[in-house]
Design a protein around this motif. Structure first.
Motif, short mmCIF file in Angstrom:
data_model
loop_
_atom_site.label_atom_id
_atom_site.label_comp_id
_atom_site.label_asym_id
_atom_site.label_seq_id
_atom_site.Cartn_x
_atom_site.Cartn_y
_atom_site.Cartn_z
N ALA A 1 13.42 4.17 7.32
CA ALA A 1 12.86 3.75 8.89
C ALA A 1 12.19 2.51 9.17
O ALA A 1 12.24 1.93 9.99
CB ALA A 1 11.67 4.95 9.12
N ALA A 2 11.75 1.89 7.81
CA ALA A 2 11.12 0.72 7.85
C ALA A 2 11.66 -0.21 6.64
O ALA A 2 12.52 -0.91 6.99
CB ALA A 2 9.47 0.92 7.64
N SER A 3 11.19 -0.32 5.51
CA SER A 3 11.82 -1.12 4.59
C SER A 3 11.30 -0.30 3.15
O SER A 3 10.10 0.31 2.95
CB SER A 3 11.35 -2.48 4.42
OG SER A 3 9.59 -2.69 4.17
N PRO A 4 11.75 -0.65 2.12
CA PRO A 4 11.39 -0.29 0.84
C PRO A 4 9.71 -0.89 0.46
O PRO A 4 9.38 -0.20 -0.20
CB PRO A 4 12.40 -0.78 -0.34
CG PRO A 4 13.63 -0.95 0.66
CD PRO A 4 13.34 -1.18 2.03
N ASN A 5 9.63 -1.91 0.69
CA ASN A 5 8.27 -2.49 0.38
C ASN A 5 7.38 -1.77 1.20
O ASN A 5 6.36 -1.49 0.59
CB ASN A 5 8.41 -4.11 0.87
CG ASN A 5 9.18 -4.87 -0.16
OD1 ASN A 5 9.16 -4.82 -1.47
ND2 ASN A 5 9.42 -6.13 0.32
N ILE A 6 7.37 -1.70 2.41
CA ILE A 6 6.45 -0.76 3.15
C ILE A 6 6.44 0.60 2.54
O ILE A 6 5.20 1.25 2.50
CB ILE A 6 6.81 -0.85 4.70
CG1 ILE A 6 6.71 -2.21 5.22
CG2 ILE A 6 6.02 0.41 5.49
CD1 ILE A 6 7.31 -2.19 6.79
N ALA A 7 7.50 1.13 2.14
CA ALA A 7 7.44 2.60 1.73
C ALA A 7 6.69 2.49 0.39
O ALA A 7 5.83 3.35 0.06
CB ALA A 7 8.75 3.07 1.38
N ARG B 1 4.21 0.36 -0.73
CA ARG B 1 2.86 0.01 -0.40
C ARG B 1 2.19 1.35 0.09
O ARG B 1 1.07 1.66 -0.10
CB ARG B 1 2.76 -0.97 0.79
CG ARG B 1 2.99 -2.32 0.16
CD ARG B 1 2.31 -3.50 0.87
NE ARG B 1 2.58 -3.61 2.29
CZ ARG B 1 3.67 -4.03 2.87
NH1 ARG B 1 4.46 -4.68 2.22
NH2 ARG B 1 3.81 -3.75 4.14
N TYR B 2 2.82 2.19 0.95
CA TYR B 2 2.20 3.29 1.42
C TYR B 2 2.27 4.32 0.45
O TYR B 2 1.08 5.07 0.37
CB TYR B 2 2.97 3.81 2.69
CG TYR B 2 2.18 4.92 3.35
CD1 TYR B 2 1.29 4.51 4.38
CD2 TYR B 2 2.45 6.18 3.40
CE1 TYR B 2 0.66 5.57 5.24
CE2 TYR B 2 1.74 7.27 4.04
CZ TYR B 2 0.77 6.73 4.78
OH TYR B 2 0.08 7.79 5.65
N THR B 3 3.00 4.51 -0.33
CA THR B 3 3.03 5.83 -1.32
C THR B 3 2.20 5.41 -2.35
O THR B 3 1.37 6.21 -2.95
CB THR B 3 4.33 6.25 -1.84
OG1 THR B 3 5.11 5.02 -2.19
CG2 THR B 3 5.24 7.07 -0.57
N VAL C 1 -1.22 7.32 -3.60
CA VAL C 1 -1.37 7.61 -5.07
C VAL C 1 -2.92 7.18 -5.55
O VAL C 1 -3.53 7.74 -6.17
CB VAL C 1 -0.45 7.17 -6.12
CG1 VAL C 1 -0.82 6.95 -7.53
CG2 VAL C 1 0.99 7.93 -5.81
N THR C 2 -2.98 6.13 -5.14
CA THR C 2 -4.53 5.51 -5.69
C THR C 2 -5.50 6.16 -5.02
O THR C 2 -6.65 6.41 -5.50
CB THR C 2 -4.45 4.06 -4.92
OG1 THR C 2 -3.40 3.13 -5.71
CG2 THR C 2 -5.78 3.25 -5.32
N TYR C 3 -5.38 6.47 -3.65
CA TYR C 3 -6.42 7.39 -2.85
C TYR C 3 -6.58 8.83 -3.74
O TYR C 3 -7.88 9.23 -4.09
CB TYR C 3 -6.07 7.67 -1.49
CG TYR C 3 -7.06 8.49 -0.98
CD1 TYR C 3 -8.31 8.06 -0.39
CD2 TYR C 3 -6.86 9.87 -0.73
CE1 TYR C 3 -9.05 8.75 0.32
CE2 TYR C 3 -7.94 10.68 -0.03
CZ TYR C 3 -8.94 10.03 0.61
OH TYR C 3 -9.91 10.90 1.26
N CYS C 4 -5.52 9.47 -4.17
CA CYS C 4 -5.61 10.65 -5.10
C CYS C 4 -6.39 10.25 -6.30
O CYS C 4 -6.99 11.18 -6.81
CB CYS C 4 -4.21 11.12 -5.28
SG CYS C 4 -3.35 11.75 -4.04
#
Length: 109
Positions: free
Chosen positions: A25-31, A33-35, A39-42
């Motif tokens: 939907a957007a880009s591999p870089n955005i994906a 960063r978000y995922t 993981v960092t939040y978890c």
């Protein structure tokens, strides 16, 4: 005390699926960063694992927290470990997916 954070195979697959969805939907870089941020939040649960809301009505020991109002993170805490059970995005029905199956005979899936 610092807890160990462990991702279930289901949570790992959900993160991979979320990555694929955002990458298309957007880009591999955005994906990435978000995922990675999820993981960092978890992983931050290792220092304060009892945040979020208890949802024993869905599954015994279940806790729920949100990431940026778009993802629901389902997890359980024991004496030394935080188990990430699932990462649900965009309004997925996590309650139905996480309920114990009545004929399973076990609380673990």
């Amino acid at each position: 005390m610092s807890y160990r954070v462990v991702f279930s195979p289901e949570a790992q697959e959900q993160l991979a699926e979320l990555y694929r969805h955002i990458a298309l939907a957007a880009s591999p870089n955005i994906a990435a960063r978000y995922t990675d941020a999820i993981v960092t939040y978890c992983e931050s649960l290792r220092t304060f694992p009892l945040r979020g809301t208890r949802r024993d009505d869905v599954r015994p020991g279940l806790r729920i927290t949100n990431y940026k109002k778009r993802a629901v993170i389902a997890f359980a805490v024991d004496t030394e470990q935080v188990s990430i059970i699932g990462v649900f995005y965009g309004g997925q029905d996590y309650e139905t997916l996480l309920q114990d199956e009545p004929d399973s005979g076990s609380a673990e899936h």
